[in-house]
Write an enzyme that holds these catalytic residues in place. Sequence first.
Site, PDB file in Angstrom:
ATOM      1  N   CYS A  79      -6.297   0.690   0.203  1.00 62.76           N
ATOM      2  CA  CYS A  79      -5.096   1.243   0.853  1.00 62.76           C
ATOM      3  C   CYS A  79      -5.313   2.743   1.012  1.00 62.76           C
ATOM      4  O   CYS A  79      -5.407   3.467   0.016  1.00 62.76           O
ATOM      5  CB  CYS A  79      -3.884   0.953  -0.029  1.00 62.76           C
ATOM      6  SG  CYS A  79      -2.365   1.650   0.623  1.00 62.76           S
ATOM      7  N   CYS A 122      -0.196   3.126   8.301  1.00 58.64           N
ATOM      8  CA  CYS A 122      -1.241   2.396   7.561  1.00 58.64           C
ATOM      9  C   CYS A 122      -2.505   3.253   7.595  1.00 58.64           C
ATOM     10  O   CYS A 122      -3.051   3.495   8.675  1.00 58.64           O
ATOM     11  CB  CYS A 122      -1.483   1.036   8.211  1.00 58.64           C
ATOM     12  SG  CYS A 122      -2.794   0.084   7.407  1.00 58.64           S
TER      13      CYS A 122
HETATM   14  N1  LIG Z   1      -2.064  -4.386   3.480  1.00 57.72           N
HETATM   15  C1  LIG Z   1      -3.476  -4.004   3.482  1.00 57.72           C
HETATM   16  C2  LIG Z   1      -3.794  -3.033   2.323  1.00 57.72           C
HETATM   17  C3  LIG Z   1      -2.991  -1.758   2.425  1.00 57.72           C
HETATM   18  C4  LIG Z   1      -3.378  -0.986   3.650  1.00 57.72           C
HETATM   19  C5  LIG Z   1      -2.465   0.172   4.021  1.00 57.72           C
HETATM   20  N2  LIG Z   1      -1.265   0.332   3.248  1.00 57.72           N
HETATM   21  C6  LIG Z   1      -3.240   1.475   4.050  1.00 57.72           C
HETATM   22  O1  LIG Z   1      -2.633   2.565   3.935  1.00 57.72           O
HETATM   23  O2  LIG Z   1      -4.483   1.416   4.232  1.00 57.72           O
HETATM   24  C7  LIG Z   1      -4.314  -5.257   3.313  1.00 57.72           C
HETATM   25  O3  LIG Z   1      -3.930  -6.137   2.555  1.00 57.72           O
HETATM   26  O4  LIG Z   1      -5.390  -5.299   3.941  1.00 57.72           O
END
Ligand SMILES: N[C@H](CCC[C@H](N)C(=O)O)C(=O)O
Length: 257
Positions: free
Chosen positions: A74, A198
């Site tokens: 993340c 994200c």
């Molecule tokens: N939900 C994503 C992980 C968190 C990604 C996001 N919150 C970031 O800032 O990179 C997954 O399961 O692939």
Amino acid sequence: MQQTFYKYQGTGNDFVMIDNRQQTFDKKNTEQVAFLCDRRFGVGADGLILLENHDDFDFKMVYYNADGNESSMCGNGGRCLVAFAKQLGVIKDKAVFEAIDGLHHATIDGDIVKLQMLDVDTIEKHENHVFLDTGSPHHVQFENQIEAFDIKTEGSKIRYGSPYNEAGSNVNFVKKVNDQIFTVRTYERGVEDETLSCGTGVTAVALAMHAINETTENLITLQVQGGELRVSFDVENGLYSNVWLIGPAKFVFKGTI
Ligand SMILES: N[C@H](CCC[C@H](N)C(=O)O)C(=O)O
């Protein structure tokens, strides 16, 4: 048992942060993680992040999606964890930490955290989308009606559809503003909804836009629902390296539950 937590957000991608250096958190309790992330019955967050000790580096990052399951990297969470580590006095203005996808270097100056992301040497260019892994898997496609687009409905179809199926992928919809600026909206796997930002997603978009010749810039601004992020990188013979995700990470409140 009461649990102390800290709430952080990075351009609206928000996280419950827990200092687990004493290893007191029950990491197998998926229900507890999902409860803490629940926006009605718990604290509310897109994910939960543990800060743990590491023998060789400043700390270790353990990341859980809001569904309670441990997941891949993340980017915004990593940035928030650097700010959290500074608040705890674990670091001063730079860090090297281990996450599920390997080692990350970071610097912090005020609210701005710069996080080095994985090198990327594999970018799949399909007819109407790009797929790459920036620590988490990302599907990237253009959507010129991005403002009015039903991200949750359309993102979910892609996330659960072929070839991703149950394992899934995050889904990023992109609109080009100019060679330096792109607007991005993201459907996040494991949150199973749109998030306001994200980090691994905007990193994927920046590299994808360069890879398909939508830009020749190597410092790109990504406009997200929760603010602005920047991604910088070097590229040579299709290898994207020295990749940095840059943006704000802010403490919101501390609590016990
Ligand atoms: N939900 C994503 C992980 C968190 C990604 C996001 N919150 C970031 O800032 O990179 C997954 O399961 O692939």
